[in-house]
Design an enzyme around this catalytic site. Structure first.
Site, PDB file in Angstrom:
ATOM      1  CG  HIS A   1       0.576   6.434   0.197  1.00 54.24           C
ATOM      2  ND1 HIS A   1      -0.200   7.554   0.346  1.00 54.24           N
ATOM      3  CD2 HIS A   1       0.032   5.505   1.009  1.00 54.24           C
ATOM      4  CE1 HIS A   1      -1.159   7.310   1.218  1.00 54.24           C
ATOM      5  NE2 HIS A   1      -1.044   6.062   1.639  1.00 54.24           N
TER       6      HIS A   1
ATOM      7  CG  HIS B   1      -1.602   1.295   1.465  1.00 51.64           C
ATOM      8  ND1 HIS B   1      -2.628   1.754   0.671  1.00 51.64           N
ATOM      9  CD2 HIS B   1      -1.376   2.267   2.395  1.00 51.64           C
ATOM     10  CE1 HIS B   1      -3.013   2.946   1.099  1.00 51.64           C
ATOM     11  NE2 HIS B   1      -2.277   3.285   2.140  1.00 51.64           N
TER      12      HIS B   1
ATOM     13  CD  GLU C   1      -4.561   6.394   2.639  1.00 49.15           C
ATOM     14  OE1 GLU C   1      -4.629   5.521   1.753  1.00 49.15           O
ATOM     15  OE2 GLU C   1      -3.638   6.439   3.465  1.00 49.15           O
TER      16      GLU C   1
HETATM   17 FE   LIG Z   1      -2.273   5.081   3.130  1.00 52.28          FE
END
Ligand SMILES: [Fe+2]
Length: 264
Positions: free
Chosen positions: A127, A122, A167
């Site tokens: 990101h 993740h 997010e």
């Molecule tokens: Fe995150």
């Protein structure tokens, strides 16, 4: 953020290298192989451009150091390994210094398709591509600076702005709505859901509305906010966000549109 995790942080050795096992590298390889065709279909251009700039390994867990080298040149950001869960004040403090805190462990195969807490897939796959974009980079730093300046009782308000952009943000492009946020880029199920699911509410990006919108971390989001351009994040980073939080508090939270979590 979840209150507990079964995972242990992976610590860098004296040279800054994090040792992953062959099985951990294989989990990265299989996650990337599953997600990359979906990302090419449903992710926004700034994300895809960032992915191309980073040229992340498809076969092993990338090192924070090698990703940092590219980010530093492009936007002055770096990625630093941290334990699985960190507190908000450390989190905001690192963002304010353009240092992205990355949970360094990778999920087990048991959690292959869904994991509640962030893992290195993740953090790096989701990101870091966006941190190659100066507008996104500035906005991310601003969230950290506001977090350091606001009252701890206001963290929950500020984090909604992070949640619905960094997010789970969407963006409108010429060929339709695309996924921008890292939680979407790294999630096989929610990536499709966010752009295609008919019952989802997609509202125009608005800072005050976002601050007032509650969310749950453990379900596909029923509401997303849609940018017209990443420039809106740069504009948001130039606002008085502490004043925005106070305004949102005075107006109050919107009623949730999801069922409350059932506690055992
Ligand atoms: Fe995150």
């Amino acid at each position: 953020m979840p209150k507990s995790t079964k995972y242990q942080a992976k610590h860098p050795d004296g040279t800054g290298y994090i040792h992953y096992t062959p099985e951990e590298d294989a989990v990265w390889r299989d996650l990337a192989a599953q997600q990359t065709p979906n990302v090419q279909k449903y992710a926004a251009q700034p994300f895809l451009d960032g992915q191309a700039a980073l040229n992340l390994s498809a076969t092993r867990v990338p090192q924070c150091n090698e990703v940092s080298e590219v980010l530093r040149d492009l936007t002055g950001w770096s990625v630093a390994p941290v334990p699985a869960l960190i507190g908000f004040s450390k989190f905001f403090g690192m963002l304010a210094e353009r240092s992205f805190p990355a949970a360094s462990f990778i999920r087990s195969r048991e959690d292959f398709d869904y994991i509640e807490e962030p893992d290195i897939f993740h953090e790096i796959y989701g990101h870091t591509p966006l941190l190659t974009d100066q507008r996104f980079a500035d906005f991310s730093q601003k969230i950290g600076q506001v977090g350091l300046a606001c009252d701890t009782s206001e963290y929950a308000w500020l984090i909604r702005l992070y949640w619905f952009t960094i997010e789970f943000g969407l963006i409108s492009e010429n060929d339709g709505i695309k996924a921008l946020g890292s939680g979407l880029a790294s999630s096989p199920g929610e990536l499709w859901h966010s752009v295609n699911e008919q019952t989802v509410v997609r509202r125009p990006f608005d800072v005050i509305d976002i601050l007032r919108t509650p969310y749950r971390i453990d379900i596909n989001q029923p509401i997303y906010f849609v940018l017209e351009t990443v420039d809106q994040l740069l504009e948001a980073s130039q606002r008085d966000l502490i004043a925005d939080i106070k305004k949102a508090k005075s107006l109050g939270l919107f009623a949730p549109t999801y069922p409350e979590k059932q506690h055992a």
